[in-house]
Motif scaffolding. Sequence first.
Motif, PDB file in Angstrom:
ATOM      1  N   UNK A 100     -18.902 -22.914  60.412  1.00  0.00           N
ATOM      2  CA  UNK A 100     -19.750 -24.165  59.838  1.00  0.00           C
ATOM      3  C   UNK A 100     -21.303 -23.534  59.579  1.00  0.00           C
ATOM      4  N   UNK A 101     -21.515 -22.599  60.517  1.00  0.00           N
ATOM      5  CA  UNK A 101     -22.749 -22.165  60.507  1.00  0.00           C
ATOM      6  C   UNK A 101     -23.045 -21.159  59.212  1.00  0.00           C
ATOM      7  N   UNK A 102     -21.919 -20.445  58.888  1.00  0.00           N
ATOM      8  CA  UNK A 102     -21.945 -19.467  57.857  1.00  0.00           C
ATOM      9  C   UNK A 102     -21.760 -20.406  56.642  1.00  0.00           C
ATOM     10  N   UNK A 103     -20.975 -21.384  56.572  1.00  0.00           N
ATOM     11  CA  UNK A 103     -21.072 -22.447  55.340  1.00  0.00           C
ATOM     12  C   UNK A 103     -22.517 -22.876  55.157  1.00  0.00           C
ATOM     13  N   UNK A 104     -23.421 -22.883  55.791  1.00  0.00           N
ATOM     14  CA  UNK A 104     -24.825 -23.250  55.764  1.00  0.00           C
ATOM     15  C   UNK A 104     -25.895 -22.273  55.073  1.00  0.00           C
ATOM     16  N   UNK A 105     -25.434 -21.210  54.928  1.00  0.00           N
ATOM     17  CA  UNK A 105     -26.291 -19.961  54.535  1.00  0.00           C
ATOM     18  C   UNK A 105     -26.510 -19.907  53.177  1.00  0.00           C
ATOM     19  N   UNK A 106     -27.427 -18.990  52.900  1.00  0.00           N
ATOM     20  CA  UNK A 106     -28.010 -18.629  51.585  1.00  0.00           C
ATOM     21  C   UNK A 106     -28.129 -17.160  51.496  1.00  0.00           C
ATOM     22  N   UNK A 107     -26.973 -16.666  51.535  1.00  0.00           N
ATOM     23  CA  UNK A 107     -26.995 -15.318  51.431  1.00  0.00           C
ATOM     24  C   UNK A 107     -27.734 -14.454  50.454  1.00  0.00           C
ATOM     25  N   UNK A 108     -27.784 -15.253  49.372  1.00  0.00           N
ATOM     26  CA  UNK A 108     -28.268 -14.641  47.805  1.00  0.00           C
ATOM     27  C   UNK A 108     -29.824 -15.176  47.623  1.00  0.00           C
ATOM     28  N   UNK A 109     -30.363 -15.626  49.024  1.00  0.00           N
ATOM     29  CA  UNK A 109     -31.930 -16.228  48.947  1.00  0.00           C
ATOM     30  C   UNK A 109     -32.736 -15.294  48.239  1.00  0.00           C
ATOM     31  N   UNK A 110     -32.662 -13.982  48.627  1.00  0.00           N
ATOM     32  CA  UNK A 110     -33.681 -13.005  48.130  1.00  0.00           C
ATOM     33  C   UNK A 110     -33.568 -12.645  46.874  1.00  0.00           C
ATOM     34  N   UNK A 111     -32.445 -12.771  46.266  1.00  0.00           N
ATOM     35  CA  UNK A 111     -32.175 -12.478  44.814  1.00  0.00           C
ATOM     36  C   UNK A 111     -32.629 -13.800  43.965  1.00  0.00           C
ATOM     37  N   UNK A 112     -32.509 -14.751  44.846  1.00  0.00           N
ATOM     38  CA  UNK A 112     -33.091 -15.978  43.865  1.00  0.00           C
ATOM     39  C   UNK A 112     -34.570 -16.108  43.782  1.00  0.00           C
ATOM     40  N   UNK A 113     -35.321 -15.623  44.800  1.00  0.00           N
ATOM     41  CA  UNK A 113     -36.672 -15.567  44.784  1.00  0.00           C
ATOM     42  C   UNK A 113     -37.109 -14.367  43.688  1.00  0.00           C
ATOM     43  N   UNK A 114     -36.330 -13.246  43.687  1.00  0.00           N
ATOM     44  CA  UNK A 114     -36.821 -12.158  42.889  1.00  0.00           C
ATOM     45  C   UNK A 114     -36.766 -12.801  41.360  1.00  0.00           C
ATOM     46  N   UNK A 115     -35.548 -13.260  41.381  1.00  0.00           N
ATOM     47  CA  UNK A 115     -35.235 -13.917  39.763  1.00  0.00           C
ATOM     48  C   UNK A 115     -36.428 -14.903  39.341  1.00  0.00           C
ATOM     49  N   UNK A 116     -36.775 -15.685  40.183  1.00  0.00           N
ATOM     50  CA  UNK A 116     -37.978 -16.561  39.875  1.00  0.00           C
ATOM     51  C   UNK A 116     -39.094 -15.931  39.757  1.00  0.00           C
ATOM     52  N   UNK A 117     -39.433 -14.878  40.452  1.00  0.00           N
ATOM     53  CA  UNK A 117     -40.847 -13.979  40.342  1.00  0.00           C
ATOM     54  C   UNK A 117     -40.497 -13.394  39.036  1.00  0.00           C
ATOM     55  N   UNK A 118     -39.472 -12.675  38.367  1.00  0.00           N
ATOM     56  CA  UNK A 118     -39.369 -12.008  37.141  1.00  0.00           C
ATOM     57  C   UNK A 118     -39.441 -13.027  36.251  1.00  0.00           C
ATOM     58  N   UNK A 119     -39.012 -14.135  36.284  1.00  0.00           N
ATOM     59  CA  UNK A 119     -39.228 -15.380  35.233  1.00  0.00           C
ATOM     60  C   UNK A 119     -40.621 -15.283  34.889  1.00  0.00           C
ATOM     61  N   UNK A 120     -41.462 -15.673  36.126  1.00  0.00           N
ATOM     62  CA  UNK A 120     -42.756 -15.992  35.974  1.00  0.00           C
ATOM     63  C   UNK A 120     -43.648 -14.639  35.264  1.00  0.00           C
ATOM     64  N   UNK A 121     -43.413 -13.706  35.867  1.00  0.00           N
ATOM     65  CA  UNK A 121     -44.040 -12.422  35.388  1.00  0.00           C
ATOM     66  C   UNK A 121     -43.930 -12.250  33.611  1.00  0.00           C
ATOM     67  N   UNK A 122     -42.595 -12.399  33.328  1.00  0.00           N
ATOM     68  CA  UNK A 122     -42.279 -12.580  31.906  1.00  0.00           C
ATOM     69  C   UNK A 122     -42.878 -13.629  31.195  1.00  0.00           C
ATOM     70  N   UNK A 123     -43.177 -14.827  31.808  1.00  0.00           N
ATOM     71  CA  UNK A 123     -43.974 -15.964  31.027  1.00  0.00           C
ATOM     72  C   UNK A 123     -45.296 -15.376  31.022  1.00  0.00           C
ATOM     73  N   UNK A 124     -45.878 -14.880  31.883  1.00  0.00           N
ATOM     74  CA  UNK A 124     -47.345 -14.540  31.622  1.00  0.00           C
ATOM     75  C   UNK A 124     -47.713 -13.429  30.909  1.00  0.00           C
ATOM     76  N   UNK A 125     -46.391 -12.701  30.712  1.00  0.00           N
ATOM     77  CA  UNK A 125     -46.718 -11.424  29.713  1.00  0.00           C
ATOM     78  C   UNK A 125     -46.594 -11.773  28.113  1.00  0.00           C
ATOM     79  N   UNK A 126     -46.134 -13.024  27.996  1.00  0.00           N
ATOM     80  CA  UNK A 126     -45.954 -13.483  26.669  1.00  0.00           C
ATOM     81  C   UNK A 126     -47.207 -13.559  25.812  1.00  0.00           C
TER      82      UNK A 126
END
Length: 371
Positions: free
Chosen positions: A345-371
């Motif tokens: 049950x504990x494992x089912x509540x996890x976000x193992x890809x959390x760091x990937x999601x944050x990095x994706x969010x950061x890259x999206x913002x970097x891309x917007x500011x460079x346009x």
Amino acid sequence: MGAKEKNIRVLLTGGGTGGHLFPAVATAQEFQKQMPATEVLFVGTRRKMDSRSLGMYGFASESIRSYGLKGKSVLELLKAVAILPVSYLQALRIIRRFQPDIVVGVGGYVTGPVVAAAKSLGLPVVLHEQNSVPGLANRKLGTLADRVCLSLPGSGSEFSADKIVYTGNPVRTKILQLAGTSLPPKSGRKTLLILGGSQGAHAVNRLVSEAVCAFTDAELQGIKVIHQTGEKDQEQVEAAYQQRGMDALVAGFFMKMDEVYAEADLVVSRAGATTLSELAVLGKPAILIPYPSAADNHQEKNGQYYVDGGGAVQYRQKDLNAEQLGIAILDLMYNREKLSMMGAAMKALAFPDAAERIVACCLEQIGKYRK
């Protein structure tokens, strides 16, 4: 030129506790995993634990003078407010020198001046909130941020809905690697891991050591104890276990938490967001004793998410004594089926890809500011 085609320079700010620091470390590690040439700088506090931990992970760090505001006396508040212009100017100097592509704030009072300086220089800012109840710094900075990454469902009421991204709380690379490893089934004794948090927790240390030392010889025969006490209680707890003749490994602070977690069958812990995220990724069942003085009672609310999901049981410190805790520990340690169900049950509540999601969010913002 896309964000991934250029060397990224990431400035992370926050800290003051392991709960703030380790998600930032995990985010930095993910940036370097995806783009090995990424340059990382942490701006935080002068606390020994921050500099020691960052040094261990090989990240450069700088500090600014800054003081907390919440729960302070009038004199302390005046001191904190008076130093803000200095904090802001120090942050400006560091940012101009490092020239980051993005600033990531992970909470803690030091985040404020750094994020304010970043926005005044026209840089994108992403905040990450670990807890179920956002901290004061992140609440105040939400209006400045381009995106706010949240760890737990239902924690977004303080922020604009169009800024919120649910990412989960990132955990360090070695713990993620352990989560992906098939450990051989353990035979014989079960291991009880006690975590008082990065700074220790005297009440938890006392409750657990009293509870365990009261076990009968037959009950103790099947249990090994690993106890992270914090520096202040280490000698006292170690002496109690030695006097009882127990097999116990006691340390103020474990630097190699992946090795410690690998041993654990059941964890007794505070309910800090980062510890809970690590336990979830690893599928470790837990008995939680939230820190009663946590801001806005956020630890109890953190823990409730995992209790509701079936991965943990939770007790308020004021309602718990050593005898009750001992019964709860034995009830789980000698019930393999219950431990296994809670772990799943504990494992089912996890976000193992959390760091990937944050990095994706950061890259999206970097891309917007460079346009």
